[in-house]
Design a protein around this motif. Structure first.
Motif, PDB file in Angstrom:
ATOM      1  N   GLU A  76     -15.582 -27.107 -12.455  1.00  0.00           N
ATOM      2  CA  GLU A  76     -14.765 -28.302 -12.661  1.00  0.00           C
ATOM      3  C   GLU A  76     -13.389 -27.960 -13.203  1.00  0.00           C
ATOM      4  O   GLU A  76     -12.406 -28.639 -12.898  1.00  0.00           O
ATOM      5  CB  GLU A  76     -15.498 -29.263 -13.614  1.00  0.00           C
ATOM      6  CG  GLU A  76     -15.002 -30.680 -13.546  1.00  0.00           C
ATOM      7  CD  GLU A  76     -14.958 -31.250 -12.130  1.00  0.00           C
ATOM      8  OE1 GLU A  76     -13.931 -31.856 -11.780  1.00  0.00           O
ATOM      9  OE2 GLU A  76     -15.925 -31.096 -11.369  1.00  0.00           O
ATOM     10  N   LYS A  77     -13.289 -26.896 -13.984  1.00  0.00           N
ATOM     11  CA  LYS A  77     -11.995 -26.474 -14.528  1.00  0.00           C
ATOM     12  C   LYS A  77     -11.017 -26.132 -13.404  1.00  0.00           C
ATOM     13  O   LYS A  77      -9.850 -26.531 -13.434  1.00  0.00           O
ATOM     14  CB  LYS A  77     -12.212 -25.268 -15.450  1.00  0.00           C
ATOM     15  CG  LYS A  77     -10.966 -24.696 -16.059  1.00  0.00           C
ATOM     16  CD  LYS A  77     -11.374 -23.637 -17.086  1.00  0.00           C
ATOM     17  CE  LYS A  77     -10.650 -22.359 -16.860  1.00  0.00           C
ATOM     18  NZ  LYS A  77     -11.012 -21.307 -17.810  1.00  0.00           N
ATOM     19  N   LEU A  78     -11.491 -25.434 -12.388  1.00  0.00           N
ATOM     20  CA  LEU A  78     -10.637 -25.056 -11.258  1.00  0.00           C
ATOM     21  C   LEU A  78     -10.257 -26.286 -10.440  1.00  0.00           C
ATOM     22  O   LEU A  78      -9.085 -26.461 -10.085  1.00  0.00           O
ATOM     23  CB  LEU A  78     -11.335 -24.021 -10.376  1.00  0.00           C
ATOM     24  CG  LEU A  78     -10.574 -23.600  -9.118  1.00  0.00           C
ATOM     25  CD1 LEU A  78      -9.246 -22.951  -9.482  1.00  0.00           C
ATOM     26  CD2 LEU A  78     -11.425 -22.662  -8.283  1.00  0.00           C
ATOM     27  N   VAL A  79     -11.210 -27.134 -10.153  1.00  0.00           N
ATOM     28  CA  VAL A  79     -10.931 -28.358  -9.396  1.00  0.00           C
ATOM     29  C   VAL A  79      -9.907 -29.200 -10.157  1.00  0.00           C
ATOM     30  O   VAL A  79      -8.915 -29.666  -9.584  1.00  0.00           O
ATOM     31  CB  VAL A  79     -12.226 -29.162  -9.131  1.00  0.00           C
ATOM     32  CG1 VAL A  79     -11.907 -30.509  -8.511  1.00  0.00           C
ATOM     33  CG2 VAL A  79     -13.181 -28.361  -8.251  1.00  0.00           C
ATOM     34  N   ALA A  80     -10.124 -29.371 -11.449  1.00  0.00           N
ATOM     35  CA  ALA A  80      -9.218 -30.186 -12.270  1.00  0.00           C
ATOM     36  C   ALA A  80      -7.813 -29.585 -12.308  1.00  0.00           C
ATOM     37  O   ALA A  80      -6.820 -30.325 -12.258  1.00  0.00           O
ATOM     38  CB  ALA A  80      -9.781 -30.327 -13.681  1.00  0.00           C
ATOM     39  N   ALA A  81      -7.717 -28.268 -12.373  1.00  0.00           N
ATOM     40  CA  ALA A  81      -6.401 -27.625 -12.406  1.00  0.00           C
ATOM     41  C   ALA A  81      -5.656 -27.834 -11.087  1.00  0.00           C
ATOM     42  O   ALA A  81      -4.452 -28.114 -11.083  1.00  0.00           O
ATOM     43  CB  ALA A  81      -6.549 -26.132 -12.712  1.00  0.00           C
ATOM     44  N   CYS A  82      -6.359 -27.712  -9.977  1.00  0.00           N
ATOM     45  CA  CYS A  82      -5.725 -27.946  -8.669  1.00  0.00           C
ATOM     46  C   CYS A  82      -5.279 -29.396  -8.538  1.00  0.00           C
ATOM     47  O   CYS A  82      -4.167 -29.676  -8.082  1.00  0.00           O
ATOM     48  CB  CYS A  82      -6.677 -27.574  -7.532  1.00  0.00           C
ATOM     49  SG  CYS A  82      -6.993 -25.807  -7.356  1.00  0.00           S
TER      50      CYS A  82
ATOM     51  N   ARG B 152     -17.209 -25.193  -5.132  1.00  0.00           N
ATOM     52  CA  ARG B 152     -18.102 -25.593  -6.228  1.00  0.00           C
ATOM     53  C   ARG B 152     -19.398 -26.169  -5.680  1.00  0.00           C
ATOM     54  O   ARG B 152     -20.494 -25.803  -6.103  1.00  0.00           O
ATOM     55  CB  ARG B 152     -17.399 -26.619  -7.121  1.00  0.00           C
ATOM     56  CG  ARG B 152     -18.242 -27.024  -8.322  1.00  0.00           C
ATOM     57  CD  ARG B 152     -17.697 -28.240  -9.012  1.00  0.00           C
ATOM     58  NE  ARG B 152     -17.754 -29.365  -8.079  1.00  0.00           N
ATOM     59  CZ  ARG B 152     -16.938 -30.403  -8.097  1.00  0.00           C
ATOM     60  NH1 ARG B 152     -15.978 -30.479  -8.976  1.00  0.00           N
ATOM     61  NH2 ARG B 152     -17.070 -31.380  -7.224  1.00  0.00           N
ATOM     62  N   GLU B 153     -19.292 -27.048  -4.700  1.00  0.00           N
ATOM     63  CA  GLU B 153     -20.479 -27.702  -4.136  1.00  0.00           C
ATOM     64  C   GLU B 153     -21.403 -26.711  -3.443  1.00  0.00           C
ATOM     65  O   GLU B 153     -22.623 -26.853  -3.481  1.00  0.00           O
ATOM     66  CB  GLU B 153     -20.053 -28.786  -3.150  1.00  0.00           C
ATOM     67  CG  GLU B 153     -19.406 -29.975  -3.831  1.00  0.00           C
ATOM     68  CD  GLU B 153     -18.604 -30.854  -2.876  1.00  0.00           C
ATOM     69  OE1 GLU B 153     -18.630 -30.628  -1.655  1.00  0.00           O
ATOM     70  OE2 GLU B 153     -17.937 -31.782  -3.386  1.00  0.00           O
TER      71      GLU B 153
ATOM     72  N   ALA C 146      -7.265 -27.969  -3.800  1.00  0.00           N
ATOM     73  CA  ALA C 146      -8.252 -28.783  -4.526  1.00  0.00           C
ATOM     74  C   ALA C 146      -9.492 -29.005  -3.661  1.00  0.00           C
ATOM     75  O   ALA C 146     -10.626 -28.908  -4.154  1.00  0.00           O
ATOM     76  CB  ALA C 146      -7.631 -30.120  -4.940  1.00  0.00           C
ATOM     77  N   ASN C 147      -9.294 -29.278  -2.379  1.00  0.00           N
ATOM     78  CA  ASN C 147     -10.442 -29.450  -1.471  1.00  0.00           C
ATOM     79  C   ASN C 147     -11.245 -28.165  -1.344  1.00  0.00           C
ATOM     80  O   ASN C 147     -12.482 -28.199  -1.332  1.00  0.00           O
ATOM     81  CB  ASN C 147      -9.964 -29.911  -0.088  1.00  0.00           C
ATOM     82  CG  ASN C 147      -9.498 -31.345  -0.097  1.00  0.00           C
ATOM     83  OD1 ASN C 147      -9.906 -32.141  -0.936  1.00  0.00           O
ATOM     84  ND2 ASN C 147      -8.616 -31.669   0.826  1.00  0.00           N
TER      85      ASN C 147
END
Length: 120
Positions: free
Chosen positions: A99-105, A27-28, A20-21
């Motif tokens: 955001e989809k990837l971050v949210a999934a993790c 993303r950033e 997630a990190n």
């Protein structure tokens, strides 16, 4: 749940926290996401080689027998968990950290935490 399984579950939670990190940093910084067998600060680890639970329970021909994830969802290979979203992204060739990837993790972390017994 025995102590060895609880330890492996904690290690899997830590790995997905690191994923997630990595997704957030990617993303950033607008990095292309790299998926690989082993999680690092720049690679999202998605392989069974990098999963403490898989190391205990994954056996070809007897996939995931005894794994608390498999016991919860009734399937093997982490199917039926938030991992499905990530697997679908890989299959579709989506390598943009969004955001989809971050949210999934993050959802995978929450799911794994839900498997911990109250005393852990």
């Amino acid at each position: 749940m025995d102590a060895k399984t609880i330890e492996a579950l904690h290690l899997s939670i830590a790995k997905w926290g690191m994923n997630a990190n990595t997704a957030r940093r990617s993303r950033e910084n607008k990095w292309i996401v790299r998926f690989g067998a082993l999680a690092t600060r720049t690679v999202i680890g998605v392989g069974h080689q990098d999963c403490a639970l898989c190391k205990l329970f994954y056996r070809p021909g007897h996939r995931c027998e005894g794994c608390p994830i498999s016991a919860k969802v009734g399937r093997s290979g982490c199917a039926g968990t938030p991992y499905d979203v990530i697997f679908d992204m890989i299959e579709a060739g989506e390598f943009v950290a969004d955001e989809k990837l971050v949210a999934a993790c993050e959802a995978e972390v929450a799911f794994l935490r839900s498997l911990l017994p109250a005393e852990a």
